[in-house]
Design a protein around this motif. Structure first.
Motif, mmCIF file in Angstrom:
data_model
loop_
_atom_site.group_PDB
_atom_site.id
_atom_site.type_symbol
_atom_site.label_atom_id
_atom_site.label_comp_id
_atom_site.label_asym_id
_atom_site.label_seq_id
_atom_site.Cartn_x
_atom_site.Cartn_y
_atom_site.Cartn_z
ATOM 1 N N ALA A 252 21.422 70.561 30.146
ATOM 2 C CA ALA A 252 22.818 70.160 30.345
ATOM 3 C C ALA A 252 23.770 71.015 29.512
ATOM 4 O O ALA A 252 24.813 71.472 29.998
ATOM 5 C CB ALA A 252 22.983 68.683 29.979
ATOM 6 N N MET A 262 31.379 69.408 35.323
ATOM 7 C CA MET A 262 30.787 68.167 34.841
ATOM 8 C C MET A 262 30.141 67.345 35.962
ATOM 9 O O MET A 262 29.066 66.776 35.794
ATOM 10 C CB MET A 262 31.865 67.321 34.153
ATOM 11 N N VAL A 265 26.695 68.739 36.969
ATOM 12 C CA VAL A 265 25.682 68.429 35.959
ATOM 13 C C VAL A 265 25.309 66.952 36.012
ATOM 14 O O VAL A 265 24.134 66.587 35.878
ATOM 15 C CB VAL A 265 26.184 68.817 34.546
ATOM 16 N N GLN A 266 26.297 66.092 36.239
ATOM 17 C CA GLN A 266 26.035 64.656 36.379
ATOM 18 C C GLN A 266 25.054 64.393 37.514
ATOM 19 O O GLN A 266 24.089 63.642 37.365
ATOM 20 C CB GLN A 266 27.342 63.903 36.652
ATOM 21 N N LEU A 269 21.494 65.675 36.687
ATOM 22 C CA LEU A 269 20.807 64.842 35.702
ATOM 23 C C LEU A 269 20.455 63.458 36.247
ATOM 24 O O LEU A 269 19.616 62.761 35.682
ATOM 25 C CB LEU A 269 21.666 64.682 34.443
ATOM 26 N N HIS A 271 22.691 60.957 36.480
ATOM 27 C CA HIS A 271 23.468 59.954 35.761
ATOM 28 C C HIS A 271 24.312 59.144 36.744
ATOM 29 O O HIS A 271 24.984 59.724 37.601
ATOM 30 C CB HIS A 271 24.398 60.610 34.738
ATOM 31 N N SER A 276 28.082 59.167 30.821
ATOM 32 C CA SER A 276 26.774 59.542 30.266
ATOM 33 C C SER A 276 26.653 61.049 30.129
ATOM 34 O O SER A 276 25.966 61.555 29.243
ATOM 35 C CB SER A 276 25.644 59.016 31.161
ATOM 36 N N THR A 277 27.317 61.768 31.024
ATOM 37 C CA THR A 277 27.259 63.231 31.005
ATOM 38 C C THR A 277 28.277 63.818 30.037
ATOM 39 O O THR A 277 28.055 64.885 29.469
ATOM 40 C CB THR A 277 27.531 63.789 32.419
ATOM 41 N N TYR A 280 27.895 65.599 26.495
ATOM 42 C CA TYR A 280 27.557 67.012 26.317
ATOM 43 C C TYR A 280 28.789 67.889 26.125
ATOM 44 O O TYR A 280 28.677 69.015 25.644
ATOM 45 C CB TYR A 280 26.733 67.512 27.511
#
Length: 299
Positions: A252, A262, A265-266, A269, A271, A276-277, A280
């Motif tokens: 991440a 963002m 990446v969320q 992952l 999420h 929660s993301t 980072y």
């Protein structure tokens, strides 16, 4: 636990399994938290259906006295609140005594991650041409390439991998599925492992379709993966507090540091919530600050 209370708990567990579709690990965690709460009620001479806000506050005080982490206390309170929310829905109680209980704020700890130089040390440990080392390299490459959880990695089937388009089907928390791409390094490592590592380890074992296998050819468990990663980290002689989940944090962090948005990446992952993301972003801001302080003439 009396039969009536036991019935309430069993009904709640069935609700978590069937309606909420929670994983086995999550359900076991709920069971332990409820059992602890019931022991508290027994010591206080209170039955589940007679708990009031005052008793809920007393239980929170008891958690503080145990000196457990804020995160653990918050989880336990959330569990009991959900339990009473269920009892309220089933009209077993008239109110939720934990509805107004304020959860302790979690400590804001920044997730640790590996720098690229440290990652290279990990990869170097696995470059021996033995079936187990070939497996370990594939494991390491895949975890870093995708950011998936160790538990998700343990459940990967051969049929979940699409080498043509470079994606893998991941079964996440709550049995939610998502497709995650992987790059050329992971592609090469996994393909070599299947051909030269897994095939050798599976020779005398009953066939199964799990991607990663142990030294005896059986499916590699979550615990087994953590053990392997810990040994790799130990062999690389890295210092400080290092744990296998850092590969997910590293994925991440490196994605965001290199310009990924963002939301992407969320999704990668798995999420549910963007919050929660967003943890980072603090890491990447710290990275920017350190870079500035080290390189600006008037920093």
């Amino acid at each position: 636990m009396d039969k009536t209370t036991n019935g309430f708990v069993n009904s709640f567990i069935e609700y978590l399994q069937i309606e909420k579709n929670y994983s086995e690990n999550t359900i076991n965690s709920y069971k332990k938290d409820i059992e602890q709460f019931l022991l508290f009620l027994h010591a206080e001479g209170i039955v589940v259906t007679d708990v009031e806000y005052f008793n809920a506050r007393l239980y929170v005080t008891e958690l503080y006295h145990q000196k457990i982490s804020r995160a653990s206390a918050a989880r336990k309170i959330s569990c009991i609140r959900s339990f009473y929310k269920f009892l309220l829905r089933e009209q077993i109680v008239k109110e939720n005594p934990f509805a107004l209980v304020i959860q302790p704020k979690k400590e804001k700890k920044l997730p640790s991650f590996f720098y690229e130089e440290e990652l290279e040390l990990l990869f170097d440990v696995c470059r021996e041409p033995t079936p187990l080392k070939i497996r370990d390299l594939a494991l390491l490459e895949l975890l870093y390439a995708t950011g998936i959880r160790v538990s998700e990695c343990a459940n990967i089937q051969l049929s979940d991998i699409d080498f043509d388009i470079g994606t893998i089907l991941v079964k996440g928390k709550g049995r939610k599925e998502r497709y995650v791409p992987f790059g050329s390094f992971a592609h090469e490592a996994i393909q070599k492992y299947i051909e030269e590592g897994r095939s050798v380890l599976m020779q005398e074992k009953e066939k199964h379709t799990f991607l990663f296998v142990n030294s005896r050819g059986g499916p590699l468990t979550t615990r087994g993966i953590r053990y392997i990663l810990s040994k790799i980290i130990e062999s690389a002689a890295l210092t400080g507090k290092i744990h296998p989940h850092m590969l997910r944090h590293t994925f991440a962090t490196h994605m965001l540091n290199n310009g990924a948005d963002m939301r992407t990446v969320q999704e990668l992952l798995g999420h549910d919530n963007l919050s929660s993301t967003q943890v980072y972003t603090h890491i990447t801001k710290e990275h920017l600050r350190k870079t500035y302080m080290n390189h600006h003439p008037r920093a």
